[in-house]
Design an enzyme around this catalytic site. Structure first.
Site, PDB file in Angstrom:
ATOM      1  CB  ALA A   1       0.185  12.769  30.395  1.00 25.35           C
ATOM      2  CB  SER A   2       1.854  10.694  25.518  1.00 31.39           C
ATOM      3  OG  SER A   2       1.797  10.579  24.137  1.00 31.39           O
ATOM      4  CG  HIS A   3      -1.706  10.467  22.366  1.00 34.66           C
ATOM      5  ND1 HIS A   3      -0.440   9.977  22.181  1.00 34.66           N
ATOM      6  CD2 HIS A   3      -2.541   9.445  22.143  1.00 34.66           C
ATOM      7  CE1 HIS A   3      -0.513   8.701  21.855  1.00 34.66           C
ATOM      8  NE2 HIS A   3      -1.774   8.349  21.823  1.00 34.66           N
TER       9      HIS A   3
END
Length: 103
Positions: free
Chosen positions: A99-101
C-alpha cells in the site's frame, strides 16, 4: 484499461484499477521482461495491505506460469527484505504488493 507506471511502480485503487486481472497483466509483462533478459527466477512479497497475500499469490502463479521459478515469501514482508531476497538469491527480479504511502 491503461495502466500507468510512475517512478515507484504501478499504483491503483483496490477493486477499481487494482484488480486480480490487472495484477495478472502486470505480472505477465514483468515475467516476459525478466525472461527476455535471460532471467530464470523471481521473488514475490506483500505487506499488510488488504488482500496482499492473495494478490502476491496470484502474481506468483502468473510469473510461474510464464516459466519462471518463483518464491512467494510468507507473511507480511517489508520492501527492503524483498530487495535483499532478490539480490542475495541471485534472482532476476521481484514483485512487491504494498500500500506504500497511499491513503
Amino acid at each position: 484499461m491503461k495502466l500507468t507506471f510512475g517512478t515507484d511502480g504501478w499504483r491503483g485503487v483496490i477493486a477499481d484499477e487494482f484488480t486480480f486481472a490487472n495484477v495478472g497483466r502486470v505480472a505477465r509483462a514483468h515475467a516476459q521482461a525478466l525472461l527476455d533478459a535471460g532471467g530464470r527466477s523471481a521473488v514475490v512479497a506483500h505487506d499488510t495491505r488488504f488482500l496482499g497475500g492473495a494478490f502476491a499469490r496470484s502474481a506468483g502463479e502468473t510469473l510461474q506460469a510464464a516459466g519462471l521459478d518463483v518464491t512467494v515469501l510468507k507473511g507480511a514482508t517489508p520492501t527492503p527484505a524483498l530487495s535483499y531476497a532478490v539480490r542475495a538469491g541471485g534472482h532476476a527480479g521481484g514483485v512487491m504488493i504494498t500500500a506504500s504511502h497511499n491513503p
